[in-house]
Design a protein around this motif. Sequence first.
Motif, PDB file in Angstrom:
ATOM      1  N   THR A  18       0.802  -1.221   0.000  1.00 27.09           N
ATOM      2  CA  THR A  18       0.000   0.000   0.000  1.00 27.09           C
ATOM      3  C   THR A  18       0.835   1.271   0.000  1.00 27.09           C
ATOM      4  O   THR A  18       0.283   2.339  -0.175  1.00 27.09           O
ATOM      5  N   TYR A  66      -4.900   2.817   5.706  1.00 26.60           N
ATOM      6  CA  TYR A  66      -5.448   1.471   5.538  1.00 26.60           C
ATOM      7  C   TYR A  66      -6.961   1.488   5.725  1.00 26.60           C
ATOM      8  O   TYR A  66      -7.685   0.813   5.004  1.00 26.60           O
ATOM      9  N   VAL A  97      -4.512  -4.635  -5.583  1.00 25.47           N
ATOM     10  CA  VAL A  97      -4.079  -5.048  -4.251  1.00 25.47           C
ATOM     11  C   VAL A  97      -3.929  -6.554  -4.237  1.00 25.47           C
ATOM     12  O   VAL A  97      -4.815  -7.285  -4.661  1.00 25.47           O
TER      13      VAL A  97
END
Lengths: 704, 192
Positions: free
Chosen positions: A250, A258, A273
């Motif tokens: 990330t 997050y 992701v």
Amino acid sequence: VYGFRNILTSRLIAADYQDVISEFAVVVMKDTSLVVRQSLSEIVLAKSLVARDIIPLKSFILIPEYLLSTAILYSLILSTWLTHNSYNLMLQKTQSEVFGVIMIIVGGLYYNDVLCSFAYYRAKPTSSADYSFYKAMLNGELAIVAKFIISVSSAIYFLISAYSLTEQKLTAPEYSILIAFSILGLLLVCNGNDLLTIYLALELISLSSYALASFKKTHCSSESGLKYFIVGSISSSFFLFGSSLLYLETSSIYLVDYTDLFFFTHDYQPKSVNFDLIDVALSFIFLSLFVKLSCAPFHLWSLDVYEESPTSSGFYFATITKLSIVIVLIKLAFHVFFKLCFVWVTLFIVVGIMSALIGALGGVRQKKLKTLLSYSSTSNIGYALIALGGLTDSAVWAVLFHVVVYQFSGLCIWSLIIIARLKLKIKKEKYNKEIGDLSLLKKVNSPLVFSFAVTLFSLAGIPPLLGFAPKIYIISDVILCNYYLAGILLVLCSIIATFYYIRIIKVLFFENLPTGKLYYPIWAFYSVAVSSFVHFLLYSFNDVKFLSIAFVGGSAAFLFSTPWPISNQKPEAWNKYERQENDLQVSLFYLITLNRIGWKPSENSPDNWYEESEKFIHDKLIFLACEAAKLFDEARTVVPLTKFCRLARREWLMFAELVELRWCDFDFPISRVIIEGMYTQVDYVAAVLKREIAIEKIKIKRGY
Amino acid sequence: MTRTLYYFFGLLLTLCAICVIAANNTVFSLLSLMLSFLSASVMLIILGADFIGLLLIIIYVGAIAILFLFAVMVAETKLTVSKKNNRTLSSPIGVIFGILMLLPIFEPIQALLFNSSEEYTSFLICTFELIGEIDAHNYGSVLYSYFAIPVLIVGMILLVVILGVSKLTNTVHKKAKTQSVFKQLSRTTKIR
């Protein structure tokens, strides 16, 4: 690999944003407080980043920690100065008591200081608003409540364990200082909002704990310290590995980011992701936290460490360190990665059941009291993990309630262990009790036996005592969410655990032996403290509603971030402006995030949709800022500021006076030094506030 | 070219890390530790992080590893002991656990490494304002503004470490285990 690339590329990106209102400015606007907020209208107009020079008022959320660390440093300097010629000077009792008083002051600051509970008044309707130190610290009710509980219980710990330091020959002044450092880490963990801060604070806790475990330097104590060090450092490296994998995926270390990525993923899955990698990373992080909590497959270090390290260190590890790590677990599991629960639920349930079972079965044949208590703590943490894995609404507060009640029962039982001293000639074995040593205690001191019995019944969870309440909540929770097997296993485990608690009570009351061990009498202060604990366990069952309401409030505000009633010192119109401005900022933030991901409103939307909408919001923000500035100029009453400042100063002075009164007859320079330190702190705060007022006045003169 | 160099040094790093554990002689394992640090820093420099790479060389190779080497040469451990140790029993358990730990990580890492055709897009690009031209400038500006709290906590940690070490090595108690300096100095060297 990608992290370094990102650091390099971000330079280019910063160049892109220079003529538009930069995201940094937005973040600064969110970060700053009510007082500095007015000056931000100017910032938006001037498109400059001057705001970094102003200290935001929210940075003062850490004032109790500043106080604690200053006190530690003063104490360190002073004790070094006093003991440099005579190393064995006996000031450990005094030092421990002084730290107890400092922790009481810290708890008082958390309870009613205006600056520290400032976050209450500024709780925003969105989850992304309430940070200080650039997203490194998350301010909120959960953190403040937890820190209050930790500081109160550590104050009790310091005051109770003060005398036993002399008995154990822990004469070095570093002992209390190391414990205080560790408590500082515990307080910082509760607020930590990025992986780096959490890791470093955990390291601060555990590094001082290793030194505390091996402090006696006897054979056993060194062995326990070495075991603790190896296991703890492996778990820390697991934490680092997991967070590096998360960063790789990330490219952020902030928990807020997050949350933004994963919490609201209703409509779309982020394209690239790699969820397998996040799975691995989360497993590593949670496993490292489980090791720190001594859950079942990883509990083997705790048996030796509790038994062999000095008793006051074992007291500290067993009771005080658990709560803040549980809070990190709750934060990661329920706030940040809740949508990825498919990753961690199985882990929590399996580890929870294993630790409840092993904690219950391992204590059955155990003869030593402290090892038995370590098994008991393992099984109790297992309850908390299963409740977290249940994913019900009330899980967070049930877990917090359970952990806090267990912490107070632990304080009670460990202080009983530490104040019942065997009459032995060998000093180091005074505290290492076997269960058989307690056999004739009822002849020596029958009220002590009664308090032992009450505490053990409470730990076992027998209904009229406090320990019953959290267990019944957790078991009913688990059954409500259809984990029938886990519920039945929990009941069975608690029955088995009850066996070994009640065996101690049998030894206490019904053992008929001709000879037994003798005990020293107990001082008045300790007996008062322990009896108050026992009464807490006995009678607070009626007031469970009050406790539970407090925790429901805390956890609900934490989970859903409901708007807290804003203080009515400000004019009504100002609130309106502020709310609008806040909404606009939040929408801008989400717009930027969406643009990063590559999201589009629809397929037909033009390529420059992002720039247009950003410009729209930007214009509105400037308009709003001008309006607000006009209002500010007209009203000129904004200013709870001066009143606020006076109030804060008064509170600080009050505390200083309190300390002075308590310690004025106390012939020891530490109290003097601490009071002077507090006065300098007060002056510092006042100076900063004065500077902010001066800035505000300049703003008013310029006519905004 | 740089890619090949990168993989070469990565391979070297792995081999050296294995050598650190496997070597019987303590001096050899320390030398391979230094080599692994060097190759890691070369890898970092290839990636463009010059400052961190140089820092690794200066701190680890220049100070810590040399200190280790010096300590090993002075302390003079008995090398014959490690030969008697039967490693055949304990090593398979370690290998099995290592493989078990690697299995779940292997698949996602593989996907990351070998799907280089896909453009890597990160979601949250860091928004730190970087001012300087040199790397060290940027690290400093970010560290002391955005990471003020972690820097402070690191200071605390260093203080705790100093305190703990000075307490634990300070032998006031007579019963504590100590090294006898005379015995150690009168030993003969056994490095072959």
